[in-house]
Design a protein around this motif. Structure first.
Motif, PDB file in Angstrom:
ATOM      1  N   PHE A 113      16.303   2.508  21.372  1.00 12.72           N
ATOM      2  CA  PHE A 113      17.808   1.417  21.129  1.00 12.72           C
ATOM      3  C   PHE A 113      17.685   0.643  22.329  1.00 12.72           C
ATOM      4  O   PHE A 113      17.944  -0.680  21.923  1.00 12.72           O
ATOM      5  N   VAL A 114      17.163   1.021  23.459  1.00 15.15           N
ATOM      6  CA  VAL A 114      17.276  -0.132  24.565  1.00 15.15           C
ATOM      7  C   VAL A 114      15.997  -0.526  24.906  1.00 15.15           C
ATOM      8  O   VAL A 114      15.680  -1.338  25.730  1.00 15.15           O
ATOM      9  N   ALA A 115      14.906  -0.279  24.148  1.00  9.96           N
ATOM     10  CA  ALA A 115      13.403  -0.812  24.294  1.00  9.96           C
ATOM     11  C   ALA A 115      12.802  -0.390  25.492  1.00  9.96           C
ATOM     12  O   ALA A 115      12.314  -1.393  26.106  1.00  9.96           O
ATOM     13  N   SER A 116      12.968   0.659  26.001  1.00 14.07           N
ATOM     14  CA  SER A 116      12.601   1.170  27.169  1.00 14.07           C
ATOM     15  C   SER A 116      11.080   1.732  26.939  1.00 14.07           C
ATOM     16  O   SER A 116      10.697   1.644  25.752  1.00 14.07           O
TER      17      SER A 116
ATOM     18  N   GLY B   6       7.733   4.240  27.232  1.00 12.23           N
ATOM     19  CA  GLY B   6       7.827   5.636  26.622  1.00 12.23           C
ATOM     20  C   GLY B   6       7.762   6.669  27.479  1.00 12.23           C
ATOM     21  O   GLY B   6       7.561   6.600  28.704  1.00 12.23           O
ATOM     22  N   GLY B   7       8.126   7.963  27.093  1.00  8.78           N
ATOM     23  CA  GLY B   7       8.319   9.074  28.176  1.00  8.78           C
ATOM     24  C   GLY B   7       7.030   9.938  28.475  1.00  8.78           C
ATOM     25  O   GLY B   7       5.980   9.311  27.924  1.00  8.78           O
ATOM     26  N   SER B   8       7.079  10.952  28.844  1.00 11.79           N
ATOM     27  CA  SER B   8       5.830  11.505  29.296  1.00 11.79           C
ATOM     28  C   SER B   8       4.954  12.271  28.068  1.00 11.79           C
ATOM     29  O   SER B   8       3.987  12.541  28.180  1.00 11.79           O
ATOM     30  N   ASN B   9       5.795  12.472  27.057  1.00 10.00           N
ATOM     31  CA  ASN B   9       5.216  13.027  25.753  1.00 10.00           C
ATOM     32  C   ASN B   9       4.595  12.052  25.083  1.00 10.00           C
ATOM     33  O   ASN B   9       3.820  12.177  24.004  1.00 10.00           O
ATOM     34  N   SER B  10       4.594  10.752  25.216  1.00 10.11           N
ATOM     35  CA  SER B  10       4.282   9.693  24.282  1.00 10.11           C
ATOM     36  C   SER B  10       2.758   9.367  24.889  1.00 10.11           C
ATOM     37  O   SER B  10       2.373   9.486  25.767  1.00 10.11           O
ATOM     38  N   ASP B  11       2.291   8.475  24.025  1.00 10.01           N
ATOM     39  CA  ASP B  11       0.988   7.827  24.118  1.00 10.01           C
ATOM     40  C   ASP B  11       0.891   7.039  25.384  1.00 10.01           C
ATOM     41  O   ASP B  11       1.863   6.571  25.855  1.00 10.01           O
ATOM     42  N   VAL B  12      -0.268   7.202  26.177  1.00  6.50           N
ATOM     43  CA  VAL B  12      -0.475   6.622  27.492  1.00  6.50           C
ATOM     44  C   VAL B  12       0.104   5.082  27.335  1.00  6.50           C
ATOM     45  O   VAL B  12       0.693   4.387  28.352  1.00  6.50           O
ATOM     46  N   ASN B  13      -0.704   4.280  26.542  1.00 11.50           N
ATOM     47  CA  ASN B  13      -0.412   2.947  26.328  1.00 11.50           C
ATOM     48  C   ASN B  13       1.227   2.627  26.098  1.00 11.50           C
ATOM     49  O   ASN B  13       1.892   1.757  26.330  1.00 11.50           O
ATOM     50  N   GLU B  14       1.608   3.855  25.091  1.00  9.92           N
ATOM     51  CA  GLU B  14       3.097   3.525  24.824  1.00  9.92           C
ATOM     52  C   GLU B  14       4.218   3.837  26.206  1.00  9.92           C
ATOM     53  O   GLU B  14       5.159   3.239  26.406  1.00  9.92           O
ATOM     54  N   GLN B  15       3.653   4.550  27.138  1.00  7.68           N
ATOM     55  CA  GLN B  15       4.341   4.792  28.362  1.00  7.68           C
ATOM     56  C   GLN B  15       4.307   3.376  29.227  1.00  7.68           C
ATOM     57  O   GLN B  15       5.223   3.222  29.844  1.00  7.68           O
ATOM     58  N   ILE B  16       3.272   2.509  29.193  1.00  7.76           N
ATOM     59  CA  ILE B  16       3.236   1.475  29.998  1.00  7.76           C
ATOM     60  C   ILE B  16       3.928   0.222  29.373  1.00  7.76           C
ATOM     61  O   ILE B  16       4.778  -0.425  29.762  1.00  7.76           O
ATOM     62  N   ASN B  17       3.981   0.298  27.691  1.00 10.27           N
ATOM     63  CA  ASN B  17       4.802  -0.742  27.071  1.00 10.27           C
ATOM     64  C   ASN B  17       6.092  -0.120  26.465  1.00 10.27           C
ATOM     65  O   ASN B  17       6.269   1.052  26.662  1.00 10.27           O
ATOM     66  N   ALA B  18       6.756  -0.825  25.847  1.00  9.56           N
ATOM     67  CA  ALA B  18       8.163  -0.327  25.314  1.00  9.56           C
ATOM     68  C   ALA B  18       7.509   0.589  24.239  1.00  9.56           C
ATOM     69  O   ALA B  18       6.580   0.335  23.448  1.00  9.56           O
ATOM     70  N   MET B  19       8.049   1.626  23.983  1.00  6.15           N
ATOM     71  CA  MET B  19       7.813   2.763  23.113  1.00  6.15           C
ATOM     72  C   MET B  19       7.960   2.241  21.798  1.00  6.15           C
ATOM     73  O   MET B  19       9.117   1.677  21.436  1.00  6.15           O
ATOM     74  N   GLY B  20       7.306   2.391  20.860  1.00  2.11           N
ATOM     75  CA  GLY B  20       7.339   1.869  19.445  1.00  2.11           C
ATOM     76  C   GLY B  20       6.761   0.320  19.133  1.00  2.11           C
ATOM     77  O   GLY B  20       6.321  -0.105  20.325  1.00  2.11           O
ATOM     78  N   ASN B  21       6.777  -0.081  18.123  1.00  2.00           N
ATOM     79  CA  ASN B  21       6.415  -1.360  18.027  1.00  2.00           C
ATOM     80  C   ASN B  21       7.743  -2.354  17.557  1.00  2.00           C
ATOM     81  O   ASN B  21       8.369  -2.210  16.782  1.00  2.00           O
ATOM     82  N   HIS B  22       8.098  -3.010  18.720  1.00  2.00           N
ATOM     83  CA  HIS B  22       9.405  -3.778  18.763  1.00  2.00           C
ATOM     84  C   HIS B  22       9.227  -5.014  18.507  1.00  2.00           C
ATOM     85  O   HIS B  22       8.164  -5.906  18.819  1.00  2.00           O
ATOM     86  N   ILE B  23      10.051  -5.698  17.660  1.00  2.00           N
ATOM     87  CA  ILE B  23      10.084  -7.348  17.358  1.00  2.00           C
ATOM     88  C   ILE B  23      11.470  -7.527  17.323  1.00  2.00           C
ATOM     89  O   ILE B  23      12.382  -6.913  17.036  1.00  2.00           O
ATOM     90  N   ILE B  24      11.750  -8.758  18.153  1.00  3.80           N
ATOM     91  CA  ILE B  24      12.975  -9.327  18.246  1.00  3.80           C
ATOM     92  C   ILE B  24      13.036 -10.656  17.692  1.00  3.80           C
ATOM     93  O   ILE B  24      12.171 -11.491  17.905  1.00  3.80           O
ATOM     94  N   SER B  25      14.013 -10.925  17.079  1.00  4.67           N
ATOM     95  CA  SER B  25      14.204 -12.391  16.256  1.00  4.67           C
ATOM     96  C   SER B  25      15.463 -12.978  16.627  1.00  4.67           C
ATOM     97  O   SER B  25      16.573 -12.256  16.528  1.00  4.67           O
ATOM     98  N   GLN B  26      15.413 -14.406  17.064  1.00  2.00           N
ATOM     99  CA  GLN B  26      16.717 -14.962  17.359  1.00  2.00           C
ATOM    100  C   GLN B  26      16.930 -16.038  16.165  1.00  2.00           C
ATOM    101  O   GLN B  26      16.025 -16.698  15.696  1.00  2.00           O
ATOM    102  N   SER B  27      18.269 -16.271  15.717  1.00  5.79           N
ATOM    103  CA  SER B  27      18.285 -17.237  14.888  1.00  5.79           C
ATOM    104  C   SER B  27      19.569 -18.212  14.934  1.00  5.79           C
ATOM    105  O   SER B  27      20.475 -17.675  15.666  1.00  5.79           O
ATOM    106  N   LEU B  28      19.334 -19.391  15.014  1.00  6.58           N
ATOM    107  CA  LEU B  28      20.223 -20.526  15.086  1.00  6.58           C
ATOM    108  C   LEU B  28      20.573 -21.259  13.745  1.00  6.58           C
ATOM    109  O   LEU B  28      19.660 -21.587  13.122  1.00  6.58           O
ATOM    110  N   LYS B  29      21.823 -21.749  13.466  1.00  4.08           N
ATOM    111  CA  LYS B  29      22.179 -22.296  12.354  1.00  4.08           C
ATOM    112  C   LYS B  29      23.465 -23.057  12.497  1.00  4.08           C
ATOM    113  O   LYS B  29      24.414 -22.868  12.949  1.00  4.08           O
TER     114      LYS B  29
END
Length: 484
Positions: free
Chosen positions: A248-251, A253-276
């Protein structure tokens, strides 16, 4: 609680077919109850078939169709649906549902599945939806767009639980000049490609200023994440309540997650901004919109982002004076920058190589049943000869669309020209061009049982998708099943 329920379902090995039967039975009971409460239950039946030359069905005949149309050059569909829509009225409470079964047949296989299966409710301005439903997110044009950058109409509905405010609603004490909408959903990827039982997190928030003024301005942000799941290569990504909070807060990964996930945000995160910006000029309504995406931190406002050269820009013009030229759209898409070609080089972190929609852990990337969830111009994996990862995400494209009505005939025309460069990691040896054309003509024949007949023609030219020419013929009948 949601995750606990899912783990319980796994523990007792309740099959998806059983769950579907329970949901269908529930929806049927709801429909009888709605009938008793003087609500209209509607139905829809549609038959369609495609015949085309070339290796694939033409691009716009089978993309941006909610995943219903096969990419094979010859295919046919039969769909049947029963549904009740939420009413757009001042009712304090309302509810609806939908069941849409789809039978597809093409050169290689036949399939029968529930394309949509959902129940929903609205209390005042708040909505709750359970199940798989066709939805449209983002500020792009809903009819003639080549697809939003993060979300388009290119993928099957994902089963999920959604809660939020779907439509712009006035904030109290602002006299309607300040409106908001937003929501959060938890979903399940059921395609099980490289990763089994992956989860979806999506939340968004938009605000709009202007009210009854002729000019309105809106800004919004969407955050999505693929998380959890089991990989043959990497093992299991955790998916308990604490991990959900981290997603939820894109932190990291914890100790149980993959080592690369510990370095980066856990999961595959994408953020989109929109203006209209929306402009009401009497008989003419103009919309100007811009979307971008971010896959790396730090997050900056879209006009300050490292990849601000990338995005979707669009102009939509509608008029009430000339029905034959009712709606015009022009769009430009660029995803070639990606904050530069290097994320890190010679010990220096550049922050580039964003590699849109790809992820080392979720190897099929931001896709669902081999269809890109975002812009279809970021090429779906169906074109990759069984390589289930995105191989073309550096694209420049121009899109023009026009639609209108003449003597009860409705038409739509689209033309899209793109330049495709592959990936920074696997660039094409030379740029591949593509031009995709689409034309649609339909009419409702009230003297013939109210059947709508449609003819769609599509064509591709260029190296990217080959030379494909084809047509689709469809017959559609809708009506009221119960009305009391």
């Amino acid at each position: 609680m949601i995750i606990s329920i899912m783990k319980t379902l796994k523990l007792y090995k309740i099959k998806k077919t059983v769950i579907n039967c329970i949901i269908i039975l529930t929806l049927l009971l709801i429909s009888f109850h709605l009938h008793a409460q003087s609500d209209s239950i509607k139905y829809g039946i549609q038959l369609s078939g495609i015949a085309s030359s070339g290796q694939y069905a033409p691009f716009w005949l089978q993309n941006n169709q909610f995943g219903k149309i096969s990419f094979q050059p010859f295919s046919s569909n039969v769909s049947a649906s029963i549904y009740k829509n939420l009413k757009k009225s001042n009712k304090s409470f309302d509810y609806g549902f939908g069941v849409n079964t789809l039978f597809t047949a093409n050169n290689s296989k036949t399939d029968l599945y529930f394309h949509e299966l959902y129940a929903e409710a609205r209390l005042l301005v708040f909505d709750l939806t359970l199940g798989a439903k066709e939805e449209l997110f983002g500020n792009q044009d809903s009819s003639l767009s080549m697809g939003g950058l993060l979300f388009s109409k290119n993928y099957r509905p994902i089963p999920k639980i959604y809660a939020g405010i779907r439509d712009f609603s006035a904030v109290p004490f602002t006299k309607g000049y300040f409106e908001i909408k937003g929501g959060i959903s938890h979903g399940w990827f059921t395609d099980d490609t490289y990763i089994k039982d992956a989860l979806l997190h999506h939340k968004y928030f938009y605000f709009r200023l202007g009210g009854k003024l002729p000019v309105k301005v809106q800004y919004g942000m969407d955050h999505v994440a693929q998380w959890g799941g089991e990989s043959v290569k990497y093992g299991t990504n955790p998916s308990d309540v604490n991990d959900f909070i981290g997603i939820f807060v894109a932190s990291s990964g914890g100790s149980n997650s993959d080592v690369n996930e510990q370095i980066n945000a856990m999961g595959n995160h994408i953020i989109s901004q929109s203006l209209k910006t929306e402009i009401n000029a009497g008989n003419y309504q103009l919309e100007l919109y811009w979307q971008n995406i971010s896959e790396d931190s730090p997050l900056r406002l879209m006009w300050q982002a490292m990849n601000k050269a990338d995005g979707l820009w669009g102009l939509s013009i509608k008029n009430n004076k000339f029905p034959i030229f009712q709606h015009f759209v022009y769009e430009y898409l660029n995803t070639t920058d990606q904050s530069g070609p290097y994320h890190e080089k010679d010990g220096i972190v550049f922050g580039g190589f964003d590699n849109y929609f790809n992820n080392y852990w979720y190897e099929s990337g931001w896709t669902y049943y081999q269809r890109t969830i975002g812009s279809p111009l970021i090429t779906s994996t169906i074109y990759n000869n069984n390589i289930l990862e995105i191989r073309n995400n550096r694209v420049q494209a121009h899109n023009i669309g026009l639609e209108g009505t003449y003597r009860a005939y409705h038409y739509k025309i689209m033309a899209t020209a793109s330049k495709n460069y592959g990936l920074y990691r696997y660039p094409y040896q030379h740029m591949k061009s593509a031009t995709s054309i689409y034309a649609e003509l339909c009419k409702v024949y009230n003297d013939f049982y109210g059947i709508e007949a449609g003819l769609k023609i599509g064509a591709d030219f260029g190296e990217m998708y080959g030379n494909n020419v084809g047509c689709m013929i469809s017959l559609k009948k809708t009506g009221i099943l119960f009305k009391h």
